[in-house]
Design an enzyme around this catalytic site. Sequence first.
Site, PDB file in Angstrom:
ATOM      1  N   ASP A 193      -5.232 -39.078  76.170  1.00 25.90           N
ATOM      2  CA  ASP A 193      -5.712 -37.691  76.182  1.00 25.90           C
ATOM      3  C   ASP A 193      -5.102 -36.927  77.363  1.00 25.90           C
ATOM      4  O   ASP A 193      -5.043 -37.468  78.479  1.00 25.90           O
ATOM      5  CB  ASP A 193      -7.242 -37.720  76.306  1.00 25.90           C
ATOM      6  CG  ASP A 193      -7.883 -36.380  76.009  1.00 25.90           C
ATOM      7  OD1 ASP A 193      -7.677 -35.860  74.905  1.00 25.90           O
ATOM      8  OD2 ASP A 193      -8.598 -35.855  76.890  1.00 25.90           O
ATOM      9  N   GLU A 212       3.236 -57.050  78.743  1.00 30.79           N
ATOM     10  CA  GLU A 212       2.645 -58.386  78.946  1.00 30.79           C
ATOM     11  C   GLU A 212       2.011 -58.915  77.676  1.00 30.79           C
ATOM     12  O   GLU A 212       1.756 -60.100  77.546  1.00 30.79           O
ATOM     13  CB  GLU A 212       1.531 -58.320  80.009  1.00 30.79           C
ATOM     14  CG  GLU A 212       2.011 -58.161  81.416  1.00 30.79           C
ATOM     15  CD  GLU A 212       0.810 -57.887  82.328  1.00 30.79           C
ATOM     16  OE1 GLU A 212      -0.325 -58.325  81.997  1.00 30.79           O
ATOM     17  OE2 GLU A 212       1.007 -57.209  83.347  1.00 30.79           O
TER      18      GLU A 212
HETATM   19  C1  NOJ Z   1      -7.626 -33.072  74.169  1.00 31.83           C
HETATM   20  C2  NOJ Z   1      -8.433 -33.466  72.957  1.00 31.83           C
HETATM   21  O1  NOJ Z   1      -7.592 -33.501  71.833  1.00 31.83           O
HETATM   22  C3  NOJ Z   1      -9.559 -32.458  72.819  1.00 31.83           C
HETATM   23  O2  NOJ Z   1     -10.265 -32.610  71.613  1.00 31.83           O
HETATM   24  C4  NOJ Z   1     -10.467 -32.576  74.008  1.00 31.83           C
HETATM   25  O3  NOJ Z   1     -11.454 -31.576  73.945  1.00 31.83           O
HETATM   26  C5  NOJ Z   1      -9.682 -32.418  75.318  1.00 31.83           C
HETATM   27  N1  NOJ Z   1      -8.467 -33.176  75.333  1.00 31.83           N
HETATM   28  C6  NOJ Z   1     -10.511 -32.847  76.495  1.00 31.83           C
HETATM   29  O4  NOJ Z   1     -10.661 -34.244  76.496  1.00 31.83           O
END
Ligand code: NOJ
Length: 508
Positions: A202, A250
């Site tokens: 993310d 690994e």
């Molecule tokens: C990107 C994710 O795709 C989204 O859904 C989320 O709200 C934000 N990152 C924060 O984690």
Amino acid sequence: MPGQSSAWWRSAVLYQVYVRSFADSDGDGVGDLEGIRSRLPYLRELGVDGLWLTPFYPSPGADHGYDVADYVDVDPRFGTLADFDALLADAHALGLRLLVDIVPNHTSSEHAWFRNALADPSHPDRARYFFRPGRNGGPPNGWTSAFGGTAWTLDESTGDYYLHFFAPEQPDLDWHEESVRRSFEEILRFWLDRGVDGFRIDVAHALYKAQDLHEMPEPEPPTWHGDWLTALDQPELHDLYRGWRRIAEEYGGERMFVGEIVLRNQETVARYVRPGELHLAFDFALLHSEWDAGALRSSIEETLGALGAVGAPATWILENHDRTRAPTRLGGGELGARRARAAALLLLALPGTAFLYEGQELALEEVDLPDEAREDPIFFRTNGREKGRDGCRVPIPWEGSGPGFGFTTGTPWLPIPSGWEDRSVAAQAGDPGSALELYRRALELRPRDEPFAWRESPENTLAFARGDLVCVVNFGTDEVALPAGEVVLASGATSGVLPPDTAAWVRV
Ligand code: NOJ
């Protein structure tokens, strides 16, 4: 274990499962792991190589799981670790890879680290976050949250503020703190030991912040497109990802990372997928580009050029859980539906890896939900000015009619439109004109390793070859001649000519 060769990610198709909305096994209206397990045969039959699960970890749900309270467990709403193991085992038995979503930029405010940090200002966990004194009676700097409003919230007990690039319930971690790095290495190993095939990271470009916390220009819409975020995209990230890559290696060379790198400049993106760093970075070119031959061609060229220069495969995405559904974005109604079908053939002919978002194969449209039904923090933090992302997160209609459509025996957490009877998997399966059958056929015929080359084509069209298969897309308003050869798949009717907003795959 899935039986393909190593470096399988270089030409795979991965299906994004938005866990809350895919399939509910216990009637509470929210999707879960057991529901996903029961639907794996559908994914096998669709013809994808694997799936990516959005976060299913314990979470208060302020951002529907992207606020993680415990990185090494399963939220009871979604099941148990034993359910996860069963899902993974079944996926592998069916030859499907499974990626999980890792959220390292921020935790939930309910995570034990943050609770410790608030409860006791001298607790070592406080150093894992950004607590800073205010300035002139306000926050430490002018940074804004991607969800609207300031990126700082006051910790009343000390008078300091803490940083959150998203909701206040998602405090940002300070990656310059060594314990954060060590903890995430353990978290990665926890899931790798369980057998996952990789991770979607993310906001992978955002973990380190410039230590001077310098001011940044106001974001330009769309807010996710973060080149203006000069205090992000920090050099330290490359060392971090080299370390993560070594961990993946690994485990035998088949585990992979795909980073959500939300930057426009493809040369900057390519720096994250240099040899020894991440395996893949999301490319949002198709998702952000106008429906225009010239614009798409230059963005495809830019991606292939920049990533090719570092030897990395491209990735292509038309939809995800943060963006308006393609048929709606591309014009809505008949027009949007036609374009989305054509875009599907473009997506699946391009060289590299493609990501599909659940329901994309059913041509689901964005749902215009009543405000009372909305749950996205974006809606609340902008006082309803921005509707947010719930409209693309409506659960999947599997069969029958409402309210549950085979998704749930209860009431779905977001209402499924009553008119979706003809969109369900059961209604589309076996109908040669349906979006589902178009996707199935495209996934079956899709070129994987064949070389890519642009072909000359009329104005307002794009054409490229993958070996002896030519993909041609008509973005104009007039029909155009098709290349000589056999049309093996088309997104609409073709009889020697390619109508507007239509794509075809021609064996030449
Ligand atoms: C990107 C994710 O795709 C989204 O859904 C989320 O709200 C934000 N990152 C924060 O984690």
